[in-house]
Design a protein around this motif. Structure first.
Motif, short mmCIF file in Angstrom:
data_model
loop_
_atom_site.label_atom_id
_atom_site.label_comp_id
_atom_site.label_asym_id
_atom_site.label_seq_id
_atom_site.Cartn_x
_atom_site.Cartn_y
_atom_site.Cartn_z
N ARG A 1 52.22 23.63 10.51
CA ARG A 1 52.93 24.91 10.33
C ARG A 1 52.21 25.83 9.32
N GLU A 2 50.91 25.80 9.37
CA GLU A 2 50.07 26.66 8.49
C GLU A 2 50.51 26.56 7.04
N THR A 3 50.84 25.33 6.64
CA THR A 3 51.34 25.09 5.29
C THR A 3 50.41 24.12 4.57
N ALA A 4 50.16 24.39 3.29
CA ALA A 4 49.43 23.42 2.45
C ALA A 4 50.49 22.54 1.78
N TRP A 5 50.44 21.24 2.06
CA TRP A 5 51.44 20.31 1.53
C TRP A 5 50.82 19.51 0.40
N GLN A 6 51.57 19.30 -0.67
CA GLN A 6 51.06 18.45 -1.76
C GLN A 6 52.18 17.62 -2.37
N ARG A 7 51.98 16.31 -2.39
CA ARG A 7 53.00 15.44 -2.97
C ARG A 7 52.40 14.73 -4.18
N PHE A 8 53.15 14.77 -5.29
CA PHE A 8 52.71 14.06 -6.49
C PHE A 8 53.29 12.66 -6.45
N ILE A 9 52.39 11.66 -6.40
CA ILE A 9 52.86 10.28 -6.46
C ILE A 9 52.18 9.60 -7.64
N ALA A 10 52.71 8.43 -8.03
CA ALA A 10 52.09 7.71 -9.16
C ALA A 10 50.63 7.49 -8.81
N GLY A 11 49.75 7.80 -9.72
CA GLY A 11 48.33 7.61 -9.45
C GLY A 11 47.61 8.91 -9.15
N GLY A 12 48.31 9.90 -8.59
CA GLY A 12 47.64 11.17 -8.32
C GLY A 12 48.24 11.89 -7.13
#
Ligand SMILES: Cc1cc2nc3c(=O)[nH]c(=O)nc-3n(C[C@H](O)[C@H](O)[C@H](O)COP(=O)(O)OP(=O)(O)OC[C@H]3O[C@@H](n4cnc5c(N)ncnc54)[C@H](O)[C@@H]3O)c2cc1C
Length: 415
Positions: free
Chosen positions: A211-222
């Motif tokens: 969907r022309e989206t930049a997704w970013q998830r913060f998880i333990a480690g980076g």
């Protein structure tokens, strides 16, 4: 072998060095008082292979970077290729979900903009800049031989290449990347901090559209990011501790795909890698000085940031534009010495402040979310949700994500 003379010699023909050369040459053409510019590059860009897959190395370029590339005449060749605009950005934390109260999202439409930026192959940017530089008569290329020695003379610096070629210049620009030979040869110290992390990159197909989206998830480690590509796939940038990265790089494809799908919280459903994986060490670094007598550092040679906000190339292009503008002002005056440390100091003051702030913010985010300290990460997650509801702060962050930070050079303002 005769000695080549230049007003400005740029070591490093990456995207930052080439953009700087283009802008300098262009300002010269505009004022009819052009500097003679040289570029030393050990590895010129490879020619385009017909039907080649999208390269593994891509960059999220901000709208401001695009303006700089437009101003420097590099953009048309990039725009003719498979670039992918991203219109939304969604960032969330491990124990939340995309779109939940522990996430933040930005939408270009809410800002009245067509997009927030675009994803472009690094090689495409570099080749486009290379073509542009080749068409400029005031720029000459010294290819294939690395610098071997640097000597200071009264009114110039002399660089000797490994093939024996001697190059004299009144200003030496270090644009030779994170391990800058120029920075080391000048004895400029660089403050460095290893994150003990590596970024794994690959392209993936996903069950659901990006969907022309930049997704970013913060998880333990980076953080793990999915950047939308033009052909419907996404580019993965997964930052993780060295040991985890080694394990993931060695894992068979099925296991890697499963772990990646889980790490991204199935935001796009199941993910399937369609390319090889590559990994890069991550560190924070900044040079103590960006300028001095007869030298200036730009791009990764001056500073290196965590890729979590995709800012390294964007900051470097702003450096290139700021240095070119600082020298262009000087170019118009009767006494021209591009290596004058007083003039160069203007560039340093301008860009050091503007790069240290984002570097601090990125480092802080890395510490908050990536260091694995759960209370801090929880607080960070709550913070994302709160900021998402604070319209003015959110707007400021969105503008920052589009590259609008600090005092912008003219090339970044004129489209
Ligand atoms: C995984 C990852 C993802 C990233 N994603 C993004 C993103 O989405 N957006 C973003 O803005 N940034 C991103 N970055 C950062 C970005 O890639 C860099 O900041 C950018 O490439 C720096 O450009 P540069 O021209 O300064 O240096 P480089 O790209 O390193 O270019 C240096 C040039 O100098 C040449 N050179 C080196 N040594 C010598 C020598 N001794 N003599 C002659 N030539 C020499 C090299 O051949 C090269 O051409 C990312 C980085 C990583 C690791």
């Amino acid at each position: 072998m005769s000695t080549a003379e230049h007003d400005i010699l740029i070591v490093g023909g990456g995207m930052v060095g080439l953009t700087c050369a283009t802008l300098l040459a262009q300002y010269g053409e505009d004022t009819a008082r052009s500097f003679s510019i040289g570029i030393v590059e050990t590895s010129p860009p490879a020619p385009v292979r017909p039907n080649a897959d999208i390269e593994l190395r891509v960059s999220a370029l901000s709208r401001i970077s695009r303006t700089i590339l437009q101003f420097s005449g590099i953009w048309p060749a990039i725009a003719a290729t498979r670039i992918s605009p991203y219109r939304r950005m969604c960032v969330w934390q491990a124990d939340g979900a995309a779109g939940s109260a522990r996430s933040i999202s930005f939408d270009a439409a809410e800002l009245g903009e067509p997009d927030l930026g675009c994803i472009v192959e690094n090689g495409v940017i570099r080749r486009a800049a290379w073509e542009r530089v080749n068409a400029m008569h005031s720029v000459s290329l010294h290819l294939g031989s690395a610098p071997a020695a640097l000597h200071e003379e009264t009114d110039a610096l002399e660089l000797i290449l490994e093939n024996g070629q001697r190059l004299r210049t009144r200003l030496l620009v270090g644009a030779d990347g994170a391990r800058s030979w120029v920075r080391q040869a000048l004895g400029v110290t660089s403050r460095e901090r290893e994150y003990g992390q590596r970024a794994i990159v690959a392209h993936v197909e996903s069950q659901r559209s990006h969907r022309e989206t930049a997704w970013q998830r913060f998880i333990a480690g980076g953080p793990v990011a999915l950047l939308p590509l033009d052909d419907g796939r996404s580019s993965v940038v997964w930052s993780c501790p060295d040991a985890t990265a080694a394990e993931l790089m060695a894992a068979d494809k099925k296991i890697f795909d499963q772990r990646l799908t889980l790490a991204t919280d199935q935001v796009l459903g199941s993910l399937t890698t369609t390319t090889e994986r590559a990994d890069f060490p991550l560190s924070l670094a900044y040079a103590q000085r960006y300028t001095g007598r007869r030298y200036a550092l730009i791009g990764d040679a001056a500073h290196r940031v965590h890729p979590l906000a995709g800012q390294g190339a964007n900051l470097g292009l702003l450096d290139a534009a700021a240095l070119a503008e600082t020298l262009a002002v000087q170019q118009a005056s009767p006494v021209i010495d591009p290596g004058d440390p007083v003039i160069l100091r203007r560039y340093e003051r301008w860009r050091k402040g503007d790069t240290l702030l984002p570097m601090g913010v990125l480092d802080g985010l890395h510490r908050l979310f990536g260091a694995g300290w759960v209370p801090a990460a929880r607080l960070g997650g709550l913070g994302l949700g709160i900021v998402d509801r604070l319209a003015p702060v959110k707007r400021r962050l969105a503008l920052y994500a589009m590259g609008d930070s600090g005092d912008l050079p003219m090339a970044a303002r004129v489209s």
